[in-house]
Enzyme design. Structure first.
Site, PDB file in Angstrom:
ATOM      1  N   HIS A  68       3.080  -8.857  -2.552  1.00 49.33           N
ATOM      2  CA  HIS A  68       1.733  -9.042  -3.081  1.00 49.33           C
ATOM      3  C   HIS A  68       1.470 -10.465  -3.579  1.00 49.33           C
ATOM      4  O   HIS A  68       0.331 -10.907  -3.618  1.00 49.33           O
ATOM      5  CB  HIS A  68       1.432  -8.023  -4.185  1.00 49.33           C
ATOM      6  N   ASP A  69       2.512 -11.201  -3.941  1.00 49.13           N
ATOM      7  CA  ASP A  69       2.324 -12.577  -4.430  1.00 49.13           C
ATOM      8  C   ASP A  69       2.626 -13.633  -3.378  1.00 49.13           C
ATOM      9  O   ASP A  69       2.767 -14.810  -3.722  1.00 49.13           O
ATOM     10  CB  ASP A  69       3.199 -12.816  -5.668  1.00 49.13           C
ATOM     11  N   LYS A 119       0.881 -16.977  -3.353  1.00 52.06           N
ATOM     12  CA  LYS A 119       1.188 -18.032  -4.320  1.00 52.06           C
ATOM     13  C   LYS A 119       1.810 -19.256  -3.643  1.00 52.06           C
ATOM     14  O   LYS A 119       1.871 -20.340  -4.234  1.00 52.06           O
ATOM     15  CB  LYS A 119       2.153 -17.492  -5.373  1.00 52.06           C
ATOM     16  N   HIS A 171      -5.269 -16.533  -4.332  1.00 51.54           N
ATOM     17  CA  HIS A 171      -3.978 -16.135  -3.763  1.00 51.54           C
ATOM     18  C   HIS A 171      -4.006 -14.820  -2.994  1.00 51.54           C
ATOM     19  O   HIS A 171      -3.256 -14.677  -2.022  1.00 51.54           O
ATOM     20  CB  HIS A 171      -2.864 -16.157  -4.830  1.00 51.54           C
ATOM     21  N   HIS A 185      -5.518  -6.181  -4.352  1.00 51.56           N
ATOM     22  CA  HIS A 185      -4.790  -5.747  -5.543  1.00 51.56           C
ATOM     23  C   HIS A 185      -5.326  -6.336  -6.845  1.00 51.56           C
ATOM     24  O   HIS A 185      -4.894  -5.934  -7.930  1.00 51.56           O
ATOM     25  CB  HIS A 185      -3.279  -5.995  -5.391  1.00 51.56           C
ATOM     26  N   HIS A 186      -6.276  -7.271  -6.763  1.00 48.95           N
ATOM     27  CA  HIS A 186      -6.953  -7.754  -7.964  1.00 48.95           C
ATOM     28  C   HIS A 186      -8.417  -7.323  -8.015  1.00 48.95           C
ATOM     29  O   HIS A 186      -9.173  -7.811  -8.857  1.00 48.95           O
ATOM     30  CB  HIS A 186      -6.859  -9.283  -8.078  1.00 48.95           C
ATOM     31  N   ASP A 193       1.055  -3.814 -11.271  1.00 46.46           N
ATOM     32  CA  ASP A 193       1.075  -5.273 -11.404  1.00 46.46           C
ATOM     33  C   ASP A 193       0.651  -5.702 -12.809  1.00 46.46           C
ATOM     34  O   ASP A 193       1.299  -6.541 -13.444  1.00 46.46           O
ATOM     35  CB  ASP A 193       0.145  -5.870 -10.353  1.00 46.46           C
TER      36      ASP A 193
END
Length: 319
Positions: free
Chosen positions: A152-153, A156, A181, A205-206, A234
């Site tokens: 998920h990151d 970045k 991101h 996811h955000h 998260d």
């Protein structure tokens, strides 16, 4: 590979075998490990070029007749086709694993550069998959969540490290940069066909349950359930981990933040289930609820606004 196994003989001799009557082959096991008696059988190797990857065996006929050479030839033809299909499936699985390991290595490289986020993806993966299993999601959807949580990151990679590590308050421009991101992650995974569901989950996811998240302000009906699960896991890990700009929150306070944002940031059905996981000890975190929780959506709009700011501070930095 027991010597009394018909398959062992076929593999070692690299050719099919017809047994019309097991009484004539006392060197082989008469009874299957599944408990039935073998009377007649045909067995052919599953072979790709010079590599034998197994055997296919057909045992006993419904009409109690014996197998023939014609049936042995037919089974050998089927085995040749099955061998290619099985080998292709193995190669596809290996290719998938290689892609995932490569991308996961990139994620690990990001986390290794920052002691504050080390292990974040692994913890989010554990929380997400346990919540998915508690909700009895099908195995293929649990796999989507597992892969999305690990990756998920990945976006970045495209964010300036100095911004990720900044200890002071972020400016509006810096927040907007960091909020890119999820979309960067989607672009990175775009060429990988088998990760398209994972890619969508990462991109969402955000997002927020009330449609006020980023990057696309999607309403809850447009969001994957998997992405809403990932959002809870998260945020919880972000709150309960040390960050450059603050110390980790106590678990009890992090749980209170989740509850206070039910119906606004988080799915009202997911937060209670996540708290039950915490109480069960499955997640390896000590937590015991002291009083019944009110999971109704926040009524006070101004209070809800303050909580949005609090959670976003945990989220915009490193989740």
């Amino acid at each position: 590979m027991k010597q009394s196994s018909v398959s062992t003989w076929v593999i070692e001799n690299r050719r099919p075998l017809l047994i019309t009557d097991m009484d004539e082959w006392p060197q082989f096991d008469r009874y299957s490990s599944l408990g039935y008696e073998r009377r007649t059988l045909v067995c052919a190797p599953l072979q790709v070029k010079d590599e034998i990857i197994g055997t296919i065996t057909v045992v006993n006929k419904d009409d109690h007749s014996t197998y023939t050479n014609e049936e042995l030839e037919l089974l050998s033809t089927i085995a040749a086709q099955a061998s290619i299909a099985i080998k292709n499936a193995q190669l596809y699985d290996e290719q998938q694993a290689t892609y995932l390991h490569t991308i996961q290595a990139l994620v690990s490289a990001i986390e290794a550069s920052d002691s504050y986020t080390r292990g974040h993806s692994e913890r989010v993966t554990r929380y997400s998959t346990e919540l998915a299993r508690k909700l009895r999601l099908p195995a293929d959807r649990v796999k989507v969540i597992e892969r999305a949580a690990i990756l998920h990151d990945i976006g970045k990679i495209g964010i300036d490290l100095s911004l990720l590590h900044k200890e002071g308050k972020l400016s509006s421009d810096e927040i907007r940069d960091l909020q890119q991101h999820p979309e960067i992650g989607m672009k990175i995974l775009e060429p990988i066909d088998f990760l398209q569901d994972v890619r969508q989950c990462i991109g969402q996811h955000h997002e927020r349950y009330d449609g006020r998240g980023y990057p696309n302000r999607l309403g809850r009906e447009e969001q994957l359930l998997e992405s809403r699960i990932l959002a809870v896991a998260d945020a919880f890990d972000a709150m309960t981990s040390d960050r450059p700009y603050r110390k980790a929150l106590p678990v009890e306070l992090a749980v209170r933040e989740l509850i206070d944002n039910v119906g606004t940031q988080f799915d009202p059905e997911l937060v209670p289930a996540f708290i039950e996981l915490l109480e069960s000890g499955i997640l390896g975190i000590a937590f015991q609820r002291e009083e019944p929780h009110d999971f109704s959506p926040a009524r006070d709009h101004r209070r809800a606004e303050r909580k949005v700011v609090a959670i976003s501070e945990y989220g915009h930095r490193t989740t």
